[in-house]
Design a protein around this motif. Structure first.
Motif, PDB file in Angstrom:
ATOM      1  N   ILE A 268       0.808  -1.214   0.000  1.00 30.48           N
ATOM      2  CA  ILE A 268       0.000   0.000   0.000  1.00 30.48           C
ATOM      3  C   ILE A 268       0.850   1.278   0.000  1.00 30.48           C
ATOM      4  CG2 ILE A 268      -0.254   0.133   2.524  1.00 30.48           C
ATOM      5  CD1 ILE A 268      -3.263   0.599   2.025  1.00 30.48           C
ATOM      6  N   TYR A 301     -10.588 -13.482  -1.806  1.00 27.58           N
ATOM      7  CA  TYR A 301     -11.033 -12.103  -1.546  1.00 27.58           C
ATOM      8  C   TYR A 301     -10.167 -11.095  -2.309  1.00 27.58           C
ATOM      9  CZ  TYR A 301     -13.532 -14.242   2.363  1.00 27.58           C
ATOM     10  OH  TYR A 301     -14.355 -15.027   3.139  1.00 27.58           O
ATOM     11  N   ILE A 304     -11.393  -7.629  -3.230  1.00 26.79           N
ATOM     12  CA  ILE A 304     -11.339  -6.586  -2.193  1.00 26.79           C
ATOM     13  C   ILE A 304      -9.919  -6.025  -2.096  1.00 26.79           C
ATOM     14  CG2 ILE A 304     -11.610  -6.134   0.277  1.00 26.79           C
ATOM     15  CD1 ILE A 304     -13.849  -8.217   0.327  1.00 26.79           C
ATOM     16  N   ALA A 307      -9.473  -3.760  -4.897  1.00 28.18           N
ATOM     17  CA  ALA A 307     -10.252  -2.519  -4.765  1.00 28.18           C
ATOM     18  C   ALA A 307      -9.478  -1.505  -3.926  1.00 28.18           C
ATOM     19  CB  ALA A 307     -11.616  -2.800  -4.139  1.00 28.18           C
ATOM     20  N   ILE A 308      -8.803  -1.990  -2.880  1.00 21.13           N
ATOM     21  CA  ILE A 308      -7.981  -1.097  -2.065  1.00 21.13           C
ATOM     22  C   ILE A 308      -6.864  -0.495  -2.929  1.00 21.13           C
ATOM     23  CG2 ILE A 308      -6.360  -0.967  -0.116  1.00 21.13           C
ATOM     24  CD1 ILE A 308      -7.981  -3.267   1.213  1.00 21.13           C
ATOM     25  N   GLY A 309      -6.146  -1.357  -3.630  1.00 24.89           N
ATOM     26  CA  GLY A 309      -5.037  -0.875  -4.458  1.00 24.89           C
ATOM     27  C   GLY A 309      -5.504  -0.005  -5.606  1.00 24.89           C
ATOM     28  N   ALA A 311      -8.239   1.843  -5.845  1.00 22.44           N
ATOM     29  CA  ALA A 311      -8.707   3.156  -5.380  1.00 22.44           C
ATOM     30  C   ALA A 311      -7.518   4.079  -5.110  1.00 22.44           C
ATOM     31  CB  ALA A 311      -9.552   2.997  -4.117  1.00 22.44           C
ATOM     32  N   ALA A 345     -16.512  -4.482  -7.465  1.00 22.72           N
ATOM     33  CA  ALA A 345     -15.403  -4.048  -6.598  1.00 22.72           C
ATOM     34  C   ALA A 345     -14.525  -3.041  -7.329  1.00 22.72           C
ATOM     35  CB  ALA A 345     -14.574  -5.252  -6.151  1.00 22.72           C
ATOM     36  N   ILE A 348     -16.343   0.315  -7.670  1.00 19.28           N
ATOM     37  CA  ILE A 348     -16.318   1.052  -6.405  1.00 19.28           C
ATOM     38  C   ILE A 348     -14.973   1.768  -6.264  1.00 19.28           C
ATOM     39  CG2 ILE A 348     -16.163   0.749  -3.888  1.00 19.28           C
ATOM     40  CD1 ILE A 348     -18.301  -1.491  -4.195  1.00 19.28           C
TER      41      ILE A 348
ATOM     42  N   ILE B 304     -16.616  -3.583   1.228  1.00 18.06           N
ATOM     43  CA  ILE B 304     -15.513  -3.255   0.311  1.00 18.06           C
ATOM     44  C   ILE B 304     -15.183  -1.763   0.388  1.00 18.06           C
ATOM     45  CG2 ILE B 304     -14.802  -3.202  -2.125  1.00 18.06           C
ATOM     46  CD1 ILE B 304     -16.488  -5.718  -2.566  1.00 18.06           C
ATOM     47  N   VAL B 305     -16.236  -0.937   0.426  1.00 16.90           N
ATOM     48  CA  VAL B 305     -16.050   0.514   0.541  1.00 16.90           C
ATOM     49  C   VAL B 305     -15.265   0.839   1.824  1.00 16.90           C
ATOM     50  CG1 VAL B 305     -17.242   2.725   0.742  1.00 16.90           C
ATOM     51  CG2 VAL B 305     -18.187   0.931  -0.732  1.00 16.90           C
ATOM     52  N   ALA B 307     -13.268  -1.257   3.417  1.00 17.95           N
ATOM     53  CA  ALA B 307     -11.907  -1.815   3.341  1.00 17.95           C
ATOM     54  C   ALA B 307     -10.969  -0.809   2.679  1.00 17.95           C
ATOM     55  CB  ALA B 307     -11.907  -3.134   2.576  1.00 17.95           C
ATOM     56  N   ILE B 308     -11.465  -0.127   1.656  1.00 20.82           N
ATOM     57  CA  ILE B 308     -10.651   0.910   0.999  1.00 20.82           C
ATOM     58  C   ILE B 308     -10.313   2.003   2.016  1.00 20.82           C
ATOM     59  CG2 ILE B 308     -10.633   2.716  -0.769  1.00 20.82           C
ATOM     60  CD1 ILE B 308     -12.512   0.890  -2.451  1.00 20.82           C
ATOM     61  N   ALA B 311      -8.046   0.731   5.011  1.00 20.74           N
ATOM     62  CA  ALA B 311      -6.638   0.520   4.650  1.00 20.74           C
ATOM     63  C   ALA B 311      -5.909   1.862   4.579  1.00 20.74           C
ATOM     64  CB  ALA B 311      -6.543  -0.212   3.314  1.00 20.74           C
ATOM     65  N   ALA B 345     -13.043  -8.545   5.295  1.00 20.87           N
ATOM     66  CA  ALA B 345     -12.726  -7.309   4.571  1.00 20.87           C
ATOM     67  C   ALA B 345     -11.940  -6.360   5.472  1.00 20.87           C
ATOM     68  CB  ALA B 345     -14.009  -6.639   4.078  1.00 20.87           C
ATOM     69  N   ALA B 349      -7.964  -5.022   5.167  1.00 17.62           N
ATOM     70  CA  ALA B 349      -7.585  -3.606   5.248  1.00 17.62           C
ATOM     71  C   ALA B 349      -6.521  -3.406   6.317  1.00 17.62           C
ATOM     72  CB  ALA B 349      -8.816  -2.753   5.547  1.00 17.62           C
TER      73      ALA B 349
END
Lengths: 436, 436
Positions: A268, A301, A304, A307-309, A311, A345, A348, B304-305, B307-308, B311, B345, B349
């Motif tokens: 991250i 997962y 998910i 989705a973090i990366g 975003a 995902a 989002i 998921i939202v 988790a973003i 994180a 999730a 994160a």
């Protein structure tokens, strides 16, 4: 790109400008300087989309057969459902069955740009003829790319940056996971086995001619992308990016639309740096990231994780996110549900990042919040990214009591919005029965 | 905290230090200066956990009945499955049924700290007695808190920062979503209705005495947290945080362990600022964020939202993430599946963010990547955050062919790792059948 450089506004530019809520001149200028592309083969007809600086972040869904699971109908269903749930492009990564036929059928089924990785087909044709992948002839590789172009493919991943020097260095300085890009590996293994330079690198000018003839966009593949967060942002990855930055300049000079593919697996705290480096080295070329996946520990997962990366990458400037399904690292996504989860995902992530880069995007959140403040459930469902799922959850949980007072079962009659509305003297929810 | 200030190493500090791979003195110092807390009521006995600076990010799972859905067995199952899947703490937010009994049974069922929001119980007792929530007596509020303390609750959310000035300002300067914190709303409505100051603010010294007596930790609730990304980082939210920063200082002076709750709904580009502001204003007090949710448009996917947002917040310094389930904004999570999805999730994160703040955390990713490089599927499953799900996906997709060559159906015989291994002369996967 030629037309953009000559200050000619095409219908495609106007259409994209309207979709993006921008002036057509902004699109024209972006295409002229290579920071925006509109991938569409001259053989194809669909509403064009733009990818790049200042535009909404786009998302891609990969579908396709594998050597072991060949079911064309399933792949067509997956492509259609990906488009329905918001995929802006589809990539057909099939590696099993009649690849020309599968590609054609998928192309017919969708109304968005189609991308491919032609080196797969070259490798598979060799294997089908009982030859090793490393014995592919350069002519075969180039012919397959031409075939894809003639068939109407809108953009192709070409791993032109996997050059001999990098492969020799990689062999001498091993990583935890040598290479995980399948196309990149086919070429890397070919280079080492034949002790020759990458034919897609040595024939790059020919590829640019082809791209110009059919107006397909080149997606410069990241064959050396890290396959674990431990290999992230290392020598091999950055050396390939340096090669790619030169290839971007050559493509722009030849008026060929080009984008750059990026990692992969990135912790991250390195995501932003990866985007900034690409944007700086490649003079703002559209950046297409695969995830990125910010940890390796969550198979099942990874949508998910991506989705973090995604975003974070989008916030830093990435323009285009490749989806990841829950099936990643475990097998081919064989159910439509996997595709839906991956697309949502990714959408989002794209939207969350768009909030940071485009002022108009927050309108969607505003409408949803207004519907929430008014306890207007119908409007909330309509505005939801996946109305079917929202309705399913609401109905699963509701009781006669919550239904009557229009609250949800989370708070029921202790709904915060309703309690305070009374003290505020709000008219906003007057139509609901407020007992407090 | 008294013992830490006197340089006394307790068993709890030693245990936490071992768990966190740190020297006991680091924990002691962190507790002494209020940057680390170990929430555990004197009445309770379980392996303690630490929350705060330099420690692994912890996650909380909310469970509990609602007025409309009262099923104690379900809530106990949810609590247990949350703990099984890695929740570090559980909060019982029940608002329906016999709250004392439910709390007791949940506490008996789990081996992690239990948190509550006692103002719920005060409000509900009034409603049960046919009185309005805004007619709660201050004594009732304080008595319920004392009852929770006596019953062994390890930490309590107390909305002491929702003061009269803020409520008057909020009424004059409305937001899109006035208040969404249920406990905060009970108090905010009470303040406006009675034209009096918040009893939890005026009786803060008494609450500190109670906390010290039972050694429960105070979680200063964010009653004014934004309920939409459009209200994020606004006057009401920051004014409450300013009040809270003073309350943190008073708690530390009284040797009471305290943490601070944070948003809520925050667009992605404001997440870091929110964490930095809390850390600065509250002198590094542990920060407990609810999500944060980086967009409002995805009901059904808010895990998921969150988790973003979680994180990103964790990377910026948040210490403790409250999970969000897919059911958020739509109803009470009534199925164990919702709880599992929310916990996982949130854990993803937390771990992704831990990679940025603790060097040792990458060992997990390293082991997984080694297992992947060796195509060792059993090890991959064991290391997966949710082994059952990983095995389910793998088995769903595998074919006789992929099983034989130990690849997965994504690439099958075109497995990148195997192809390159041959050119590298790797022994690493010699036990697998490599056909290339």
């Amino acid at each position: 790109m030629s037309e953009a450089k000559q200050h000619k506004l095409t219908e495609e530019m106007k259409f994209v400008a309207k979709e993006e809520n921008l002036e057509p001149e902004v699109i024209m200028k972006g295409i002229a300087n290579g920071r925006i592309i509109i991938p569409r083969n001259i053989k194809r007809d669909f509403n064009p989309i733009g990818i790049g600086e200042g535009l909404r972040i786009k998302i891609n869904a990969n579908i396709g057969t594998s050597a072991d699971v060949i079911d064309l109908d399933l792949e067509i269903r997956k492509a259609k459902i990906a488009e329905k749930y918001g995929a802006d492009t589809i990539m057909d990564l099939s590696t099993g069955g009649d690849l020309d036929h599968i590609r054609k059928k998928i192309m017919e089924a969708i109304g968005v740009p189609l991308g491919t990785v032609p080196i797969y087909q070259a490798a598979i044709e060799n294997v089908t003829n009982n030859k090793a992948i490393v014995d592919m002839s350069p002519d075969l590789m180039l012919n397959v790319i031409e075939k894809n172009a003639k068939d109407g493919v809108d953009f192709m991943t070409l791993h032109c940056g996997v050059i001999k020097n990098i492969m020799i260095h990689l062999k001498e300085h091993p990583r935890l996971m040598s290479m995980v890009s399948r196309g990149g590996t086919f070429l890397g293994a070919w280079i080492l086995h034949n002790d020759k330079e990458n034919p897609l690198f040595t024939n790059y000018d020919y590829l640019l001619d082809l791209a110009k003839e059919y107006d397909f966009s080149i997606s410069l593949g990241d064959g050396l992308r890290p396959g674990t967060v431990l290999d992230s942002t290392d020598w091999a990855q950055l050396q390939e990016l340096l090669i790619i930055s030169d290839l971007v300049k050559r493509a722009r000079k030849a008026n060929v639309q080009v984008m750059v593919e990026g990692p992969g697996h990135v912790p991250i705290h390195e995501v932003q740096a990866n985007v900034k480096i690409e944007k700086s080295l490649c003079d703002g070329a559209p950046f297409y990231v695969l995830g990125p996946l910010v940890t390796d520990i969550a198979p099942g997962y990874d949508h998910i994780v991506a989705a973090i990366g995604g975003a974070l990458a989008g916030m830093a400037g990435a323009d285009y996110l490749c989806y990841v399904t829950p099936s990643e690292h475990l097998g081919l996504p064989t159910e439509e549900k996997d595709v839906i989860e991956g697309v949502i995902a990714s959408k989002i992530a794209a939207h969350a990042a768009d909030l940071a880069r485009r002022k108009t995007e927050i309108d969607w959140d505003k409408k949803m919040s207004e519907a929430r403040a008014q306890l207007n459930w119908d409007a909330q469902f309509q505005l939801a990214i996946d109305p079917e799922k929202a309705i399913k959850y609401y109905n699963r949980n509701k009781t006669n009591q919550t239904d009557k007072i229009k609250a949800c079962t989370m708070c029921g009659k202790y709904c915060a919005l309703k309690i305070l509305a009374k003290e505020f003297g709000d008219k906003i929810i007057e139509k609901t029965q407020c007992n407090f």
